[in-house]
Design an enzyme around this catalytic site. Structure first.
Site, PDB file in Angstrom:
ATOM      1  N   GLU A  90      20.994 -26.032   3.470  1.00 58.59           N
ATOM      2  CA  GLU A  90      21.479 -24.655   3.589  1.00 58.59           C
ATOM      3  C   GLU A  90      22.285 -24.474   4.886  1.00 58.59           C
ATOM      4  OE1 GLU A  90      17.439 -22.934   3.454  1.00 58.59           O
ATOM      5  OE2 GLU A  90      17.789 -22.163   5.471  1.00 58.59           O
ATOM      6  N   ARG A 137      10.693 -24.496   2.926  1.00 58.58           N
ATOM      7  CA  ARG A 137      11.851 -25.083   3.579  1.00 58.58           C
ATOM      8  C   ARG A 137      12.673 -25.831   2.556  1.00 58.58           C
ATOM      9  NH1 ARG A 137      11.635 -22.445   7.345  1.00 58.58           N
ATOM     10  NH2 ARG A 137      11.611 -22.945   9.567  1.00 58.58           N
ATOM     11  N   HIS A 174      17.416 -17.268   2.687  1.00 60.20           N
ATOM     12  CA  HIS A 174      16.417 -17.527   3.743  1.00 60.20           C
ATOM     13  C   HIS A 174      16.082 -16.238   4.500  1.00 60.20           C
ATOM     14  CE1 HIS A 174      14.781 -20.983   6.441  1.00 60.20           C
ATOM     15  NE2 HIS A 174      14.010 -19.912   6.537  1.00 60.20           N
TER      16      HIS A 174
HETATM   17  C1  GLV Z   1      11.470 -19.089   8.779  1.00 56.36           C
HETATM   18  O1  GLV Z   1      11.820 -19.813   7.916  1.00 56.36           O
HETATM   19  C2  GLV Z   1      10.500 -19.441   9.783  1.00 56.36           C
HETATM   20  O2  GLV Z   1      10.105 -20.620   9.843  1.00 56.36           O
HETATM   21  O3  GLV Z   1      10.105 -18.566  10.554  1.00 56.36           O
END
Ligand code: GLV
Length: 321
Positions: free
Chosen positions: A269, A240, A287
């Site tokens: 982000e 994250r 991401h």
């Molecule tokens: C993506 O970042 C998730 O947490 O599924």
């Protein structure tokens, strides 16, 4: 019987919307409009369920304004967009989407590690820019994956998937650090050795971040931690934004304090620290670690299953509270 009403906050697979419509009156957002918090609250008022993604915040303000809410189902394994304590207090069930994305995300973590250590995007940009006029012995020389030491911070299901790939596929020595140690059986399966965080940072050739975000994990990697790493080391963050201090990382990369970084997640982000955009020794992706169609569909269906279960009086499949 009247159907419960739900809000789907972001665009999602039409077949999942169709499934939800068999059970609910659905307000969807298939144009994927960006809503302000006020607009989100307005749309959520009167709804019993919410289908959310990692960018949709559910906190005390939202909960106070939406007293009919019974469940929020996140189409993500991470759930730092949920204030789970506030949800529990408000009697709202929180669910996430674990397991279905584990192997896909581990694949991506490994791909990002390899692209970063072997300088794939940096060399591709060079080639595309027409700068390749002759071969040379050390051109874009990177660092080896096979036989190197992989340090994994955060050893949940995805971390374990990455450990297996490294140990069994590439003969890496795997060390890990986690809040709690794995069982002896899992350690053997992953061929992973538990070490302290400092030892991991000092000895790993490649550091992979797979820990969940919380105030306690904010800036787990900052200037002090980067200074412990080998100058030849690679850092990969598929966890994250906020787990890494992106400004400190940009300085460390620019100064050659570590060799390279691969980042799929960023502080604030979709904004990206401007220095990261100009530094060559960093691979940047938006991401997408869980982004394959079968996996994203499975994540969406799991969120839908949770909504259907809870709003038809059954237990949530993957509850967080
Ligand atoms: C993506 O970042 C998730 O947490 O599924």
């Amino acid at each position: 019987m009247t159907k419960p009403e739900i809000l789907v906050a972001r665009a999602v697979f039409p077949e999942v919307i169709a499934r939800l419509e068999e059970h609910f009156v659905v307000e969807s957002n298939q144009r994927d409009d960006s809503w302000t918090q006020e607009q989100f609250i307005q749309k959520l008022q009167g709804k019993q369920g919410a289908f959310t993604t990692g960018g949709d915040r559910i906190d005390a303000v939202v909960l106070a304004a939406c007293p009919d809410l019974k469940i929020c189902a996140n189409m993500a394994v991470g759930y730092n967009n949920f204030d789970v304590d506030a949800m529990t207090q408000a009697g709202v069930i929180a669910t996430n989407a674990p397991d279905v994305l584990t192997e896909t995300t581990a694949d991506f973590g490994f791909a990002l590690l390899m692209a970063t250590a072997r300088r794939m995007t940096e060399s591709e940009h060079y080639l595309r820019a027409g700068k390749w006029s002759k071969w040379s012995f050390d051109m874009f020389a990177g660092s080896d994956i096979h036989g190197s030491t992989l340090g994994i911070l955060g050893m949940g299901r995805i971390g374990q998937g990455i450990a297996r790939r490294g140990a069994h596929g590439f003969g890496m020595k795997v060390i890990y650090h986690n809040r709690s140690r794995l069982s002896a059986e899992l350690e053997t399966d992953c061929k992973a050795t538990y070490v302290g965080k400092e030892e991991l940072l000092k000895t790993a050739d490649h550091v992979m971040l797979v820990l969940p975000y919380s105030p306690a994990s904010h800036h787990t990697i900052g200037a002090a931690e980067l200074s412990l790493m080998k100058p030849t080391a690679t850092l990969v963050n598929i966890a994250r934004g906020g787990i890494v201090d992106d400004a400190a990382l940009a300085s460390a990369l620019a100064a050659g304090r570590i060799a390279a970084a691969g980042l799929d997640v960023f502080e604030g982000e979709p904004k990206v620290h401007p220095d990261l955009l100009t530094i060559p020794n960093v691979v940047l992706t938006p991401h997408i670690a869980s982004a394959t169609i079968p996996t994203r569909l499975a994540m969406a269906n799991l969120a839908a299953d949770n909504l259907i279960a809870v709003l038809t009086g059954k237990k949530a499949l993957t509850p967080l509270n």
